[in-house]
Design an enzyme around this catalytic site. Structure first.
Site, PDB file in Angstrom:
ATOM      1  N   SER A   1     -10.081   2.228   2.745  1.00 22.34           N
ATOM      2  CA  SER A   1      -9.111   2.915   1.917  1.00 22.34           C
ATOM      3  C   SER A   1      -8.129   1.972   1.209  1.00 22.34           C
ATOM      4  CB  SER A   1      -8.327   3.905   2.772  1.00 22.34           C
ATOM      5  OG  SER A   1      -7.448   3.233   3.656  1.00 22.34           O
TER       6      SER A   1
ATOM      7  N   SER B   1     -10.556   0.168   7.055  1.00 22.09           N
ATOM      8  CA  SER B   1      -9.872   0.242   5.756  1.00 22.09           C
ATOM      9  C   SER B   1      -9.196  -1.043   5.300  1.00 22.09           C
ATOM     10  CB  SER B   1      -8.821   1.353   5.781  1.00 22.09           C
ATOM     11  OG  SER B   1      -9.432   2.601   5.637  1.00 22.09           O
TER      12      SER B   1
ATOM     13  N   LYS C   1       0.842  -1.199   0.000  1.00 22.58           N
ATOM     14  CA  LYS C   1       0.000   0.000   0.000  1.00 22.58           C
ATOM     15  C   LYS C   1       0.873   1.242   0.000  1.00 22.58           C
ATOM     16  CE  LYS C   1      -3.993   1.955   2.534  1.00 22.58           C
ATOM     17  NZ  LYS C   1      -4.885   1.846   3.709  1.00 22.58           N
TER      18      LYS C   1
END
Lengths: 95, 488
Positions: free
Chosen positions: B158, B182, B78
């Site tokens: 997210s 998330s 990420k």
């Protein structure tokens, strides 16, 4: 509590975000919607309740008071939009 | 020959160890798959040369007998994790061209054990969003589509890039982070497994900060076993994060397959709000039945302050974000938009560099922390947080683990939710876990009528990730696994 347009401008100033005058009413509306949503917390009886400071009960760890890092000014300024001689460059702040 | 990308981490690990395949072959197949899936926009940066070099080094370590636990396993990272010399921008414009000179502790742990990085994954800007639509690098597409439809769906957020990439088999697993849901919400939207461990289990050092008392790293993986393998390596105590805990990291894989007989499963009645879709309610009942059939005891419990978790979160998280994001000033890194003087430069930079959702949260956070409002908002929210935590403390007297739906709906379409508060409601079942600092895992449990994955969530006691993995594995055995039909 409701946010008016003057408050939006004050908060934007505190947050150091430039806001265009024409956007102020929209932002006020959005902030008020969120504040109305969080308003329901007023229903909760919090008398005698301590605020949560740590989700896991633990003693704050202490480290030895010695220098463990440093001497890397080139690394520190590497990503700066403007740097010179290992210093960050900013617009003139003193007249 | 079928692509090696179909292998789970456990399967690839066995083949690598037996020298049936090489790390170089495995990585090469992934590099091809990543290129072929660019339409999903899951990766914002691909690092194929670095991946090839790492895989080559892995093969040498296999040869030398010094292979690590994730040796040669290709991962997606990420964009919130600092990776030395590689694009790290939290998918924000304000961090333009930022390439850290250091490595986050979590990624350092993974690379120490031989993992290979394929690239950086898309996400909502600064991890603020539930649909991956706030990314400066554009939205991510979910590999899943509704039955008989070609319309794109969001992967959740997210960690939308992480979830989409794992579901599309363009990485073996991915790192992710979870501040209010998330990891678990995008995992549920993509038929993948995502665990947010207990606060303090993984070091936050080198992860771009959003809300420091809530942020926690965890993996998104194809199945429960792979998630267990990943978390074991990601977790560590770290002198650079004082909130990381000094407790041994268990071998989470060892509990997989252990019977759930006698385990007490809590069903909180407050997680059945009005308007909960019937198919989610039915899935939840089915999950409880599956565990019961394997000998677990199902107990109804009450977590009375549940409904206040989300409003309290929308005070605490923006407040901490407004403070954390104060560092983006156009001086030390990233974007600078010049102004008439220094303050004007700050204001221009932040107006241009932050997207609308990030600006909105900074403004809310600044407001609730401003003089005269601190007690009414922030302190009250932190008191409510204590009550939420106490709800769970009481529940643990009666049950070992709590079972809930992971999300109130299946994946939705881009642009379908435009109202900020409606978007926030996506996290209604996951956010309590962050507020109380507990571990939570999302496991795929079935498909909706429209053919989309739906997930269940298990919530555990602090640092009892083992019971979560044990129970999640039992659910997975009953529910099976779900793979998106390939169209991209």
């Amino acid at each position: 509590m409701s946010v008016d347009q003057a408050t939006v401008k004050r908060v934007a100033r505190l947050a150091r975000i430039k806001v265009k005058d024409e956007d102020v009413p929209r932002i006020a509306g959005e902030l008020n919607e969120i504040l109305a949503f969080v308003e329901q917390l007023n229903e909760v009886d919090v008398s005698g309740v301590e605020p949560l400071t740590s989700v896991v009960a633990m003693k704050m760890k202490m480290r030895d008071d010695v220098v463990s890092d440093g001497g890397i000014p080139k690394d520190v300024t590497k990503n700066a939009p403007a740097a010179e001689d290992d210093f960050f460059m900013v617009p003139k702040v003193v007249e | 020959m079928t692509s090696l990308t179909t292998l789970t981490i456990a399967e690839a690990r066995a083949k690598l160890k037996a020298r049936d395949i090489s790390a170089a072959e495995l990585t090469e197949d992934y590099i091809k798959a990543v290129e072929a899936a660019r339409g999903l926009n899951a990766y914002i940066v691909e690092t194929p040369e670095q991946a090839r070099a790492s895989a080559k080094a892995s093969d040498l370590r296999f040869k030398a007998g010094t292979a690590g636990e994730l040796e040669g396993i290709p991962l997606g990272i990420k964009d919130l994790f600092a990776t030395r010399g590689v694009h790290t921008q939290a998918c924000s414009h304000i961090l333009d061209k930022f390439q850290p000179t250091y490595e986050s502790t979590v990624t350092a742990n993974l690379f120490r054990e031989g993992a290979v990085m394929l690239g950086k994954l898309n996400m909502d800007e600064f991890a603020m969003g539930s649909s991956n639509e706030t990314s400066y690098y554009g939205p991510v597409t979910n590999p899943w589509r509704r039955k008989n439809s070609n319309a794109a769906l969001v992967p959740g957020g997210s960690s939308g890039g992480s979830a989409s990439a794992v579901a599309a088999h363009i990485c073996a697993a991915a790192t992710a982070t979870d501040t209010g849901g998330s990891i678990r919400q995008p995992a549920a939207f993509t038929g993948t497994v995502g665990i947010k461990p207990t606060y303090g289990r993984c070091s936050r050092w080198g992860i771009v900060a959003f809300a420091s008392s809530l942020d926690q790293a965890g993996p998104i993986a194809r199945d429960v076993r792979d998630a267990a393998i990943m978390l074991k390596v990601m977790a560590s105590v770290d002198p650079k994060d004082t909130t990381s805990v000094d407790r041994p990291v268990p071998d989470y894989e060892a509990v997989l397959g252990k019977s759930v007989k006698g385990l007490r499963i809590g069903i909180p009645r407050e997680y059945r709000p009005d308007g909960l879709p019937a198919e989610i309610d039915a899935l939840w009942n089915k999950g409880a039945e599956w565990l019961k059939a394997q000998g677990a005891e199902v107990v109804e419990i009450s977590l009375p302050h549940t409904k206040y978790a989300l409003p309290a979160y929308y005070i605490v998280a923006p407040a901490e974000a407004s403070s954390n994001l104060a560092r983006y000033d156009g001086v030390r890194y990233g974007l600078r938009v010049p102004g008439n003087d220094l303050i004007d430069t700050y204001e221009n930079t932040r107006a241009a560099g932050f997207g609308p959702e990030v600006q909105r949260r900074i403004m809310i956070g600044t407001y609730v922390l401003s003089a005269g409002y601190y007690d009414a908002y922030y302190v009250r929210a932190q008191k409510v947080r204590t009550l939420i935590k106490q709800d769970f403390d009481k529940a643990w007297e009666k049950v070992d683990v709590v079972l809930t739906p992971a999300t109130p709906s299946a994946a939705f379409a881009p642009g379908e939710i435009t109202d900020p508060v409606q978007m926030y409601l996506n996290d209604v079942f996951t956010v309590t876990v962050n507020m109380a600092g507990l571990p939570g895992i999302a496991v795929p449990a079935g498909l909706s009528e429209q053919g989309l994955p739906l997930g269940l969530q298990l919530i555990g006691k602090p640092f009892d990730e083992e019971t979560l993995f044990q129970t999640a594995y039992a659910l997975e055995q009953a529910a099976g696994k779900f793979t998106a039909p390939k169209w991209w």
